[in-house]
Design a protein around this motif. Structure first.
Motif, PDB file in Angstrom:
ATOM      1  N   HIS A 138      24.110   3.517  -5.217  1.00  0.00           N
ATOM      2  CA  HIS A 138      23.593   2.397  -5.970  1.00  0.00           C
ATOM      3  C   HIS A 138      22.608   1.522  -5.511  1.00  0.00           C
ATOM      4  O   HIS A 138      21.549   1.028  -5.894  1.00  0.00           O
ATOM      5  CB  HIS A 138      24.844   1.536  -6.513  1.00  0.00           C
ATOM      6  N   ARG A 197      18.464   1.396  -6.274  1.00  0.00           N
ATOM      7  CA  ARG A 197      17.893   0.299  -6.729  1.00  0.00           C
ATOM      8  C   ARG A 197      16.620   0.220  -5.843  1.00  0.00           C
ATOM      9  O   ARG A 197      15.526  -0.223  -6.158  1.00  0.00           O
ATOM     10  CB  ARG A 197      18.782  -0.694  -6.341  1.00  0.00           C
ATOM     11  N   GLN A 251      14.619  -6.054  -4.929  1.00  0.00           N
ATOM     12  CA  GLN A 251      16.216  -5.985  -5.257  1.00  0.00           C
ATOM     13  C   GLN A 251      17.090  -6.661  -4.297  1.00  0.00           C
ATOM     14  O   GLN A 251      17.977  -7.190  -4.900  1.00  0.00           O
ATOM     15  CB  GLN A 251      16.389  -4.381  -5.247  1.00  0.00           C
ATOM     16  N   ARG A 291      22.337  -7.678  -9.235  1.00  0.00           N
ATOM     17  CA  ARG A 291      22.565  -6.356  -9.608  1.00  0.00           C
ATOM     18  C   ARG A 291      22.610  -5.553  -8.591  1.00  0.00           C
ATOM     19  O   ARG A 291      23.260  -4.323  -8.624  1.00  0.00           O
ATOM     20  CB  ARG A 291      21.413  -5.929 -10.587  1.00  0.00           C
ATOM     21  N   TYR A 292      21.948  -5.960  -7.259  1.00  0.00           N
ATOM     22  CA  TYR A 292      22.110  -5.166  -6.175  1.00  0.00           C
ATOM     23  C   TYR A 292      23.224  -5.049  -5.579  1.00  0.00           C
ATOM     24  O   TYR A 292      23.658  -3.967  -4.958  1.00  0.00           O
ATOM     25  CB  TYR A 292      20.806  -5.456  -5.001  1.00  0.00           C
TER      26      TYR A 292
END
Length: 318
Positions: free
Chosen positions: A68, A72, A194, A199-200
């Motif tokens: 993830h 990103r 990011q 979201r990171y």
């Protein structure tokens, strides 16, 4: 010249992996001998197997969290590639120094075409989020449960780390720009936009917190099976905090491969007043044995994933 350099790196990585595997095997053998010599009131499989399942699940989720973060910052990478890199290198943490799994990710990731500064940013984020999540869990747990006086200083340090890391997350972009002003090599970090966004970091933080909670519940399960305590919310919360403190100190101790020794010593010290010294030793040994088996399962999983050859697809021209 480039081919010879890559060949040297490949051989070095193979040697490092072999040494780590041999070391893990020796540790497993010694742990098994210690456990088998103890008088257990129940089959050993009923303690170890649930632990292996929980640790393996946690490591798989950590691999997904690593993908993830990497995806990103480098959208071209795919989950099989990320997971192959993660699962192949995670066992390197058992080499002396507790840093070789990060070096292995730099090596394999770069061989897959991922820039070094991206891999470095992901490894830094991984360390950052792991320490942040452990500090946060320990501090929140200590608020709602009584804690031994000798551990209050550790929790105060943890609270300070939580506050510091929160500031670093909120002001990540400004800090990166400030750092880049001192070095040309750090200028690439400014482009990593990011970092510092919810979201990171929300998913990795959730995974690392979930790992600590699951292992704390596992300690509660083992303790109940040994007949030491009754399973309850308070006791489970206590075990989560105890394991979190032990894990954090083992993680940040320089030169401790995978936290071996440090984590077990702290677990036995903290669990002995609750479970008794013998049961505390049983819990610590079973957790370490299950963790090593979980890492071995993760490593073997990498051989079920096709070895990347043409790993990173080139951008298609519009």
């Amino acid at each position: 010249m480039k081919r010879s350099y890559q060949a040297i790196l490949k051989v070095s990585g193979l040697i490092a992996s072999t040494i780590a595997i041999v070391y893990v095997f020796l540790i497993m053998h010694s742990q098994w001998r210690q456990i088998s010599q103890l008088s257990l009131p129940l089959p050993l499989s009923s303690i170890v197997l649930p632990g292996v399942c929980i640790y393996s699940l946690s490591f798989y989720l950590m691999g997904i969290a690593w993908h993830h973060m990497l995806s990103r910052l480098y959208p071209k990478v795919t989950l099989p590639v990320s997971f192959w890199i993660f699962s192949r290198t995670q066992i390197g943490k058992y080499l002396p120094g507790n840093l070789f799994h990060y070096a292995g990710r730099q090596l394999l990731g770069n061989m897959c075409g991922i820039p070094h500064h991206i891999l470095g940013a992901v490894s830094t984020s991984e360390i950052f989020f792991q320490v942040f999540s452990s500090s946060m869990v320990a501090c929140l747990g200590a608020i709602v449960m009584p804690i031994e006086p000798e551990y209050r200083i550790i929790l105060l340090i943890g609270a300070g780390l939580v506050f510091l890391f929160l500031i670093l997350i909120l002001y990540a972009q400004r800090i990166l720009k400030w750092a880049a002003s001192f070095s040309l090599r750090l200028k690439d970090l400014i482009n990593i936009r990011q970092v510092g966004r919810a979201r990171y970091y929300l998913f990795p933080l959730s995974v690392y917190c979930l790992h600590l909670i699951l292992i704390g519940l596992l300690i509660g399960y083992i303790s109940c099976r040994l007949g030491s305590v009754y399973f309850s919310f308070v006791s489970s919360l206590q075990f989560i905090v105890i394991y979190t403190i032990s894990w954090t100190m083992g993680f940040v101790t320089p030169g401790s491969p995978g936290g071996i020794g440090v984590r077990e010593a702290l677990l036995v010290t903290q669990l002995s007043p609750i479970l008794g010294s013998l049961n505390a030793v049983i819990v610590a040994l079973c957790l370490r044995f299950a963790a090593i088996l979980g890492d071995a399962v993760l490593f073997l999983t990498s051989y079920w994933i096709p070895k990347p050859i043409h790993i990173i697809e080139k951008k298609k021209k519009p």
